[in-house]
Design an enzyme around this catalytic site. Sequence first.
Site, mmCIF file in Angstrom:
data_model
loop_
_atom_site.group_PDB
_atom_site.id
_atom_site.type_symbol
_atom_site.label_atom_id
_atom_site.label_comp_id
_atom_site.label_asym_id
_atom_site.label_seq_id
_atom_site.Cartn_x
_atom_site.Cartn_y
_atom_site.Cartn_z
ATOM 1 N N SER B 147 -3.006 -2.736 28.876
ATOM 2 C CA SER B 147 -1.613 -3.111 28.678
ATOM 3 C C SER B 147 -1.505 -4.481 28.028
ATOM 4 O O SER B 147 -0.496 -5.156 28.149
ATOM 5 C CB SER B 147 -0.894 -3.054 30.010
ATOM 6 O OG SER B 147 -1.014 -1.747 30.533
ATOM 7 N N GLU B 432 -0.035 -2.078 36.024
ATOM 8 C CA GLU B 432 0.878 -3.219 36.190
ATOM 9 C C GLU B 432 0.111 -4.512 36.436
ATOM 10 O O GLU B 432 0.509 -5.336 37.258
ATOM 11 C CB GLU B 432 1.873 -2.984 37.337
ATOM 12 C CG GLU B 432 2.838 -1.842 37.135
ATOM 13 C CD GLU B 432 3.594 -1.940 35.805
ATOM 14 O OE1 GLU B 432 3.830 -3.072 35.343
ATOM 15 O OE2 GLU B 432 3.920 -0.893 35.237
#
Lengths: 675, 675
Positions: B147, B432
């Site tokens: 990410s 996350e």
Amino acid sequence: MTQSQPCKDLAAARAKTTFPVIELTRYVHGSDEKIAKRRHLASLVANDPVLKNEGRLGLSRVEDVKQGLEMSLRLYQLKEEHNLTQEEFLMCSDFVDELLPTTLHETAFIPIIHAQGTDEQAAYWGPLAEKHQIIGCYAQTELGHGSNLSQLETTATLNRDTDQWIIHSTTFTASKWWIGGLGAVATHALIQARIIIDGKDYGAHGFIVPIRSLVDHRPFPGVTLGDIGPKSYGGFSKIDNGFARFDRYAIPRENMLMRFAKVTRDGQYVKPPHSKLAYGSMVLLRSHMVRGAAMALARATTIATRYATVRRQFHVPTSRKDAVNPALETQVINYPMVQSRLFPMIAQVYALFAAGTKMRSMYESMLSELMAGDVRSLAEVHAISSGLKSTCSTIAATGIEDCRKLMGGHGYSYFSGISRIWSTYVPSNTYEGDNFLLTQQSARYLLKQVKVAATAPENLTSFSKYIVRTIDQDAFQAERCSVQQASDWLDADVQLAAFEHRAGRLVGELALAAMQEDVLWSDLNLECWRLCHAHSQYVLAKSAVEGVSNAKTQDYSQESVMVLKRLSDLFALHTIQASLGDYLEDFFLSPKQCQLLRQQIKTLQGSLADDAVSLVDAFDFSDHYLNSALGSADGDAYQHLWDAAQKEAINQTAVVDGYKEFIVPILNQHGPAKL
Amino acid sequence: MTQSQPCKDLAAARAKTTFPVIELTRYVHGSDEKIAKRRHLASLVANDPVLKNEGRLGLSRVEDVKQGLEMSLRLYQLKEEHNLTQEEFLMCSDFVDELLPTTLHETAFIPIIHAQGTDEQAAYWGPLAEKHQIIGCYAQTELGHGSNLSQLETTATLNRDTDQWIIHSTTFTASKWWIGGLGAVATHALIQARIIIDGKDYGAHGFIVPIRSLVDHRPFPGVTLGDIGPKSYGGFSKIDNGFARFDRYAIPRENMLMRFAKVTRDGQYVKPPHSKLAYGSMVLLRSHMVRGAAMALARATTIATRYATVRRQFHVPTSRKDAVNPALETQVINYPMVQSRLFPMIAQVYALFAAGTKMRSMYESMLSELMAGDVRSLAEVHAISSGLKSTCSTIAATGIEDCRKLMGGHGYSYFSGISRIWSTYVPSNTYEGDNFLLTQQSARYLLKQVKVAATAPENLTSFSKYIVRTIDQDAFQAERCSVQQASDWLDADVQLAAFEHRAGRLVGELALAAMQEDVLWSDLNLECWRLCHAHSQYVLAKSAVEGVSNAKTQDYSQESVMVLKRLSDLFALHTIQASLGDYLEDFFLSPKQCQLLRQQIKTLQGSLADDAVSLVDAFDFSDHYLNSALGSADGDAYQHLWDAAQKEAINQTAVVDGYKEFIVPILNQHGPAKL
């Protein structure tokens, strides 16, 4: 074709290796002949149309078990086609890397017939089983009872008139449960049941019980059979763990295995001559599990190390020397944080292999002593194998999952290959003695050694000699670690002295606690657990140190000895660091020494960086056996991940199954879109 | 009908409860209205023919995704039939407890359109998505890039002539990967791609990209789509995580989400007014994850506590008072070893809930400050939420699996219910923000606070005020724990002082190391990790202490306050014990204090024994949501395990599929048995 960057990265890593890789493969697997045999059998499996890795995934549970049966049959055919010995056949089964419906037939049913049957019984049942004209399973565990033999509820009541045992599940919780191969496949079960003669209970013994007809495979009347359902994490998916309930089911008296205890025609129970001989097979099993832990963690570290070498993330400098290449991100393996998570696991693998080798030789010398009627080493070998089983299988289960986490998001893809290793490995923390319960066995033994140390210290063995130092408590409490600079931590004697001091303190404290009035053993379980792991870590560290010495004696190259020494050091220091409180609590270590410890660990990790890939290459796993898109030997991780996804069943149709039934109604629930 | 022993055992455990259970349910879930609503929605799902627990197991991968779609549709129907609000609908989705092909449409696609789209864009796309006339997914991650937004390789190049973006996967590793809902279902993808205008790179931005035809669901030309395959451990089985490659695929310029950055008709890039506002949603997500960690571990501890209460193993006394009942083995939960593994986890759940509540209120006050243009609290709330995300999701993932191990052999049955919780929970340690990487965020913030402490200590917040004590190093190093007897450890100020001292020492050491010449940040990652967890544990302990105070203020009964206090104490002391080396290393704790700590922990554990079952009952999970044979509310573990096995697909035929093809040839390979 140009090589991809990941392939280049892995090749470059290999080019930096400082030692001859084949030597460490020998360290792990033994002679060159053994290595060659392993490779040959691995390739047989890898190239077999049924046993290769394709088509194993995404099946329904019924299809999974069916495929397990197909693999079982294929293995038997392979055995015949290639005229394999039983040992070779079992190695092939290992390379298939699935628990199959016939796995326990081979690894439990057959060996137990030979171990617990009389010669006549072995001569009758052995060939039937070895030619798999009958398929067996080993049925001990019950629904309400783990492996606590003393509480089993299945009974075998002697009927003198018919000369039969009446097998009966006395309660609902007496149902046999978890039994591999029982759910759908086995024709015979080797069950453990309590002997009842004239109302008297003689405890659990083994019986061979026919359960399914050889004509039509249906369960016999009086026997209720079935599969217990799926296991956790997708593990054990191709094997039919099953249950069985018996309703006053009669079998011949001769079906009791009578090598040790016997029951005669007139119903007389004859006790076994020795009571401790049964321990032998337990010790053997647990010894195997030490090596098994090494193998499992070795696979996971192979995958993680290769992927960490080819995976690049962020433009962050990890060396003062190197300029950052703006076109290429940093290889993940260069981050000290990654090294500090990964390299200690590689060191653990080598320590576990060393302990496995040690355990094996202890078992063998115990066995020859037992043959000569000498049972003295049994207690120690049993205690050490129990302790190591607990410690090593905990290390491996934790480590395998840590390897997966180390691999970032793709680690969670099934194609990372870690999932199948862990999901099948992790129950080993529970079976063959729960890892928490087992620690009591080891602690009890060490407690006894405290008495030996006080009364007959010459009887202490090399693994418990340190306990003698605890007898003079003033001197013991004054012991201090001698480290003055970081490199002092590389002295194996210094390392072992630390492990010894810690285990010695814990055994002393446990002995003191156990002597208190009114104390219950169950109150001391936590203390046993601490002590057992402290002692097992000591055994591991000592085995690793011995491994280095052996390598020297066996004329390994200096480079191999050096890298083994680094691994042994890293294992010891990392293990000490993980329980630092234990060493600080009685001032054995000083704060300064802790700092030096951390410093030396960082240095060691750095010194292993150039060898990491070759250290896992040395485990010598085939791509087939690794079965990992991310850990393949060529390093082409992303390409393999892509290729694996393309074969996915869902991708074989242009539009997903369920489109008309479900997607169209979802899209149209509020009328079609007006775009 | 007589009650089974397990049912009696669980009822007897409940009868011993010392506090009103509903009060702790309020502590966890809020007002009685909220509790009632939760129960109502949970029962809607539990009683629905499609959403109930049956038939979810043992399917092939294609069937799994198809069933996921069926559940998606049924949830939308339920929403309409019962006129549910979006919040209620999302709660129902939670109770279904499967990631579905439409889950990310609801939780990512729709919210991001509103957060990042202009008002006009939200008015256009919002209703289409909310009526699921289009189904979206959120495509950020790429095959070669986690990410890390700054390294994404997908580009959106402006074509001024056609007023279009040309979406392109510039390399093989630019393929979008892992995207939930993309594999087979989504019609639109909200993708992140780097804007290129006139050769200049403006970094990653969001675009709405139509990918599958609304007419026949086929991918549009220029778009290659597929499913990435199964995930680890059987997790995420009903959702189609997918991949996408774009080959110069054109979309209108207006499909860029332009609430912040904009690109005008003439190709001018307009920067966003504020750069930090995007942090808000990240903080919100991580705050939610703290509560999510509590919920996941709460489920596992509910199952493990109930099963440990009804499971009996060995005739071992665990109390000096009670005689052993020869007819009944000892309840596992009575063993101190089991209590020492299980009860700290229950205490962790309550601490995590307290921290989740605290995080939520910090987020809300930050949000209202942001609205008023005040960004001062953003850095701290971001740092704390990052640290807590890492610490809490690690605690939960480890704890869930520890619960399973605590349950012995049956824990490994899929029907234990733990497997499905863990396999879906554990990737949260990676997504996350990877739990290791995240610790750097928190450590960087704390390092800055060292400067604040030296220059403007009045600006330190309540969670970092302790850092001021490190400024006077002589005084700080002279700090010692004040405990003199075991019960002194129950003083919350004493506990918090210990956490503060440890975190203070670590931040001081990190600051010192960071100042050294030539040091690289990557060399300090391990130190950051230690510091972050030390600080997060402090935040957790402090939140738990605050939770007790709040319960007092809110007029909870004395009994409830007392049990919350015990949980808060156990959390703090167990957490200190787990890193004892950190407290011993600079002599903050003495060896004697360590002994007192262990002693007090044992006492605390004993004091919670009568309340354990009610403490998990208070989490208020329905049997449907627990979906566990071993953890059901009635306690009838073995009966439920038996019943679950009977429904297993393999057991629906008398002879297993594959008998003729494989079992018969195995049995007959060497001719039939002559018995």
